[in-house]
Scaffold this active site. Structure first.
Site, PDB file in Angstrom:
ATOM      1  CE1 TYR A 286      -4.810   0.373   0.232  1.00 37.71           C
ATOM      2  CE2 TYR A 286      -4.739  -2.602   0.088  1.00 37.71           C
ATOM      3  CZ  TYR A 286      -4.761  -0.987   0.572  1.00 37.71           C
ATOM      4  OH  TYR A 286      -6.156  -1.474  -0.698  1.00 37.71           O
ATOM      5  CD  GLU A 293      -2.854   5.204  -6.547  1.00 40.03           C
ATOM      6  OE1 GLU A 293      -2.953   6.180  -5.827  1.00 40.03           O
ATOM      7  OE2 GLU A 293      -2.513   4.374  -5.604  1.00 40.03           O
TER       8      GLU A 293
END
Length: 362
Positions: A286, A293
């Site tokens: 994660y 991102e």
């Protein structure tokens, strides 16, 4: 001179719980049908025995009825249904013993009391059978349908993300770093499909099909689709960057552990190795996905500034140009806030799953 009241021909029949009246009027307009003080009032414009006129009649029922008549208009007649308050057979329709001249039995629908009793018994048996089937079969059937639906959804998502993960892995081992720069053109269609299908996951949480909290599911869905459709999908300059590989690889790596775990949960299976991977692999993946991102957003800011895409000017009197890069900067802040919310949610899940074992060791 007093106006003559015209009455239509009315035919009636009954069952234990209902009365049926057929009014012989065609092309009916503006019907006024009501029941007050146990009296049926009818008035309508239509074509009857006396031509095109206003026809009306009033019937006081023999016994109590419910004050909400139902009616249906056809081209040739008006069909009225009245519910009795008690379930029993009437010897006649009206309270007055003498039958009105305009009223006659409807022999097309007429049953005698014994026939009606048999019909009533058959309907009651049908109702009881339906209730028994619903009581005995419905919960189990609904549960099985729900499990089957969730199993198939998770299977489709697993196949989609597995295809992406294997494709990226094989191309990396064959082409090395060169595979980074055409990742979007090779797997974007499948990623579009999987991420649009992920809307179903959010809806499942929202309507209670799954016990997943809505907020974490919604944050992941909106965040990924913002990157996929806006940052990558609308700018060709971003589609050839290496960061696309790392974003897609981290997303697919997370899901190839998550979806098979959900699949086995649908059929009440617990594979300990897979369970451990599902509750552990998110810890490195994660943050890596979030970092990828963030890099993609940072790299896209000058691209959007140069192209001016999605920028707009506020109306008078402000007249200030708002660049899309402003929203990208806001998204960066929201990205790490979303990471915190999802991290907290996943940590609580892991602690619920493995916390008791740790307590027993001390």
């Amino acid at each position: 001179m007093e106006t003559q009241v015209l009455t239509p021909h009315v035919y009636w029949a009954q069952r234990h719980r209902e009365l049926y009246l057929r009014v012989e009027l065609s092309d009916v307009q503006n019907p006024a049908i009501s029941i007050t003080d146990n009296v049926l009032h009818f008035k309508a414009q239509g074509h009857g025995a006396k031509g095109d006129n206003v026809y009306e009649f009033h019937l006081e029922f023999l016994d109590l009825v419910k004050p909400e008549p139902a009616y249906r208009l056809t081209q040739r007649q008006v069909n009225i249904t009245v519910q009795k308050k008690g379930s029993h057979w009437w010897e006649r329709l009206t309270k007055q013993e003498k039958r009105p001249l305009f009223l006659a039995p409807d022999f097309d629908r007429w049953l005698d009391e014994s026939d009606a009793e048999m019909e009533l018994r058959a309907k009651e048996e049908e109702r009881l059978n339906k209730l028994r089937l619903e009581r005995e079969g419905s919960p189990e059937t609904l549960t099985n349908l729900k499990k089957g639906y969730l199993f198939m959804y998770n299977l489709v998502q697993l196949l989609g993300f597995s295809w992406i993960f294997v494709n990226l892995t094989v191309r990396f081992f064959i082409l090395g770093k060169e595979s980074f720069y055409d990742t979007f053109h090779n797997v974007a269609d499948m990623m579009y499909f999987c991420q649009m299908l992920a809307l179903v996951e959010t809806l499942n949480a929202a309507i209670g099909v799954t016990s997943t909290p809505v907020l974490p599911a919604l944050i992941q869905f909106l965040g990924r689709n913002f990157i996929l459709f806006l940052v990558f999908g609308t700018m060709e300059e971003m589609q050839n960057k290496a960061v696309v590989f790392f974003v897609f690889y981290s997303w697919s790596a997370i899901e190839i552990f998550r979806y098979p775990f959900y699949m086995l949960s649908c059929i009440d299976m617990d594979w300990k190795v897979l369970t451990w991977l599902r509750y552990t692999m998110w810890i490195p993946l994660y943050p890596l996905g979030c970092l990828s991102e963030a890099v993609a957003v940072i790299q896209s800011i000058p691209v959007f500034n140069e192209s001016g895409r999605f920028s707009f000017t506020l109306p008078y009197p402000v007249k200030m140009k708002v660049r899309f890069s402003f929203f990208l900067q806001v998204y960066l802040v929201m990205l790490f806030l979303g990471l915190y919310i999802n991290f907290r949610h996943l940590y609580k899940q892991r602690r619920r799953r493995y916390g008791q074992k740790k307590k027993k060791l001390h």
